[in-house]
Design a protein around this motif. Structure first.
Motif, PDB file in Angstrom:
ATOM      1  N   ASP A  43      -4.759 -11.650   0.067  1.00  0.00           N
ATOM      2  CA  ASP A  43      -4.335 -11.382   1.437  1.00  0.00           C
ATOM      3  C   ASP A  43      -5.524 -11.060   2.327  1.00  0.00           C
ATOM      4  O   ASP A  43      -5.593 -11.498   3.486  1.00  0.00           O
ATOM      5  CB  ASP A  43      -3.342 -10.215   1.455  1.00  0.00           C
ATOM      6  CG  ASP A  43      -2.017 -10.577   0.799  1.00  0.00           C
ATOM      7  OD1 ASP A  43      -1.743 -11.790   0.651  1.00  0.00           O
ATOM      8  OD2 ASP A  43      -1.268  -9.661   0.432  1.00  0.00           O
ATOM      9  N   SER A 208      -5.763  -3.509  -2.574  1.00  0.00           N
ATOM     10  CA  SER A 208      -4.680  -4.436  -2.911  1.00  0.00           C
ATOM     11  C   SER A 208      -4.162  -4.169  -4.320  1.00  0.00           C
ATOM     12  O   SER A 208      -2.972  -4.371  -4.608  1.00  0.00           O
ATOM     13  CB  SER A 208      -5.173  -5.883  -2.801  1.00  0.00           C
ATOM     14  OG  SER A 208      -6.279  -6.110  -3.664  1.00  0.00           O
ATOM     15  N   SER A 285       1.159  -0.271   2.356  1.00  0.00           N
ATOM     16  CA  SER A 285       0.395  -1.505   2.527  1.00  0.00           C
ATOM     17  C   SER A 285      -1.065  -1.242   2.209  1.00  0.00           C
ATOM     18  O   SER A 285      -1.520  -0.089   2.155  1.00  0.00           O
ATOM     19  CB  SER A 285       0.516  -2.001   3.971  1.00  0.00           C
ATOM     20  OG  SER A 285      -0.112  -1.072   4.864  1.00  0.00           O
ATOM     21  N   GLU A 287      -3.472  -1.816   4.166  1.00  0.00           N
ATOM     22  CA  GLU A 287      -4.028  -1.194   5.363  1.00  0.00           C
ATOM     23  C   GLU A 287      -3.772   0.304   5.372  1.00  0.00           C
ATOM     24  O   GLU A 287      -4.617   1.095   5.807  1.00  0.00           O
ATOM     25  CB  GLU A 287      -3.423  -1.846   6.610  1.00  0.00           C
ATOM     26  CG  GLU A 287      -3.875  -1.240   7.932  1.00  0.00           C
ATOM     27  CD  GLU A 287      -5.358  -1.453   8.226  1.00  0.00           C
ATOM     28  OE1 GLU A 287      -5.859  -0.834   9.175  1.00  0.00           O
ATOM     29  OE2 GLU A 287      -6.012  -2.223   7.505  1.00  0.00           O
TER      30      GLU A 287
END
Length: 371
Positions: A43, A208, A285, A287
């Protein structure tokens, strides 16, 4: 060169025009974008490719007056470099991007702020453009002698100014402890303590990888937990190998158990949002992981630039300080390249070098032996 008569405010008013041009440019280079997205293995990689291509398209339209289409000539790449890299003038450092175009790129939200890019950002933009040409078997302007010579001279010029490639600060043991000290016994505090310790102690996990940790792939064992790595940046087929298993033990295991019990998590993702009223929500997430690290660093009053990657670099640097073998550390981190990890490891080990203490009368004892 910059035009001091240009008005950034007029450029901002043209926002609709640039967005329309951007859409046209992206359509013209759609084959390139799609090829790049297929190449993107994660991603984060996908997002960085898309961001780079969008910037190229917007800059190309505004600066040169026509859509961005491959192949790009060498002259365009040289202009891009001159627009975004600082060079010395009689009055100081400057770059060639006109003020009005700079402001328009910011207004179009393809650029964060006006001014030159960091050299690392320029190199990334060029790497993405290079990959776009290579993917379509087109003549690659980034490999031209003119571009390569210019980049070599730029790296030398930046080095002479004392500007080195930027790295995020490493969260070694001491600053990590300061972050952990900001975590109280509230649900958010328990979660953040567990997350920080999990990411650091299991080998400096990428953000991630942290958000993909679940109770299904992080099973309890007598020593604590054993996290089984599936898909990752360096294992995009998700193959199970001897290095797939990461220990979460000691304080990290204790913190994770406390969070799971308090949040009543019995399956699914380990790290989740905590909503108002203590309601446990969906999985965090990637982020959000970055923001947690930055927020905790700010709360701890740490000076420096810390992000989620600081947990990874901090683990390797601390391992070097404590004299852990490089092979053992790479088995934990899953770095694919020795070159990418050895710099951090050596930096951590530098103060433990006996050669630095030749003038001392007392025998040198490495700090790792004094712990």
């Amino acid at each position: 060169m910059k035009n001091p008569q240009s008005s950034p405010s007029r450029a901002v008013k043209k926002y609709d025009g640039i967005t329309n041009a951007l859409s046209a440019s992206l359509s013209a280079s759609d084959a390139s974008i799609q090829a790049l997205l297929r190449e993107g293995g994660s991603d984060n990689t996908l997002a960085s490719y898309r961001s780079a291509i969008q910037y190229w398209a917007a800059w190309h339209q505004w600066r040169l007056g026509h859509p961005f289409v491959l192949p790009v000539p060498v002259s365009t790449v040289l202009q891009f470099i001159a627009d975004h890299v600082e060079h010395a003038t009689g009055t100081g450092l400057a770059h060639d991007l006109p003020d009005d175009i700079d402001a328009a790129l910011v207004a179009a939200k393809v650029k964060r702020r006006t001014g030159p890019f960091k050299l690392a950002t320029v190199r990334h933009r060029l790497a993405v453009l290079s990959e776009a040409h290579e993917t379509q078997d087109l003549p690659n302007p980034c490999r031209s002698r003119a571009v390569q010579t210019l980049l070599a001279r730029i790296r030398s010029a930046y080095a002479k100014r004392g500007e080195r490639p930027g790295r995020k600060d490493a969260l070694t043991k001491e600053p990590l402890e300061q972050l952990l000290a900001t975590c109280d016994d509230s649900l958010i505090g328990l979660r953040d303590r567990a997350l920080l310790l999990f990411a650091w102690a299991s080998g400096g996990r990428r953000r991630s990888e942290v958000v993909r940790a679940t109770l299904e792939n992080t099973r309890r064992v007598p020593e604590g937990f054993l996290y089984t790595m599936g898909y990752s940046k360096t294992n995009q087929q998700g193959k199970e190998t001897a290095d797939s298993y990461k220990p979460v033990v000691g304080r990290a295991a204790t913190a994770l158990e406390a969070w799971l019990a308090a949040a009543k998590i019995t399956s699914g993702p380990l790290f989740r949002r905590v909503r108002r009223g203590g309601v446990i929500g969906e999985c965090l997430s990637a982020e959000a992981v970055r923001k947690i690290v930055q927020a905790r660093a700010a709360q701890a009053g740490l000076e420096g630039d810390y992000t989620a990657h600081s947990l990874r670099s901090g683990f390797v640097t601390e391992a070097g300080r404590q004299g852990r073998p490089l092979g053992e550390i790479m088995a934990m981190t899953n770095h694919a390249s020795v070159a990418s990890v050895v710099g951090y490891h050596r930096a951590g080990a530098a103060l433990s070098s006996k050669a630095g203490y030749l003038l001392e009368d007392a025998p040198f004892t490495p700090s790792s032996d004094r712990r």
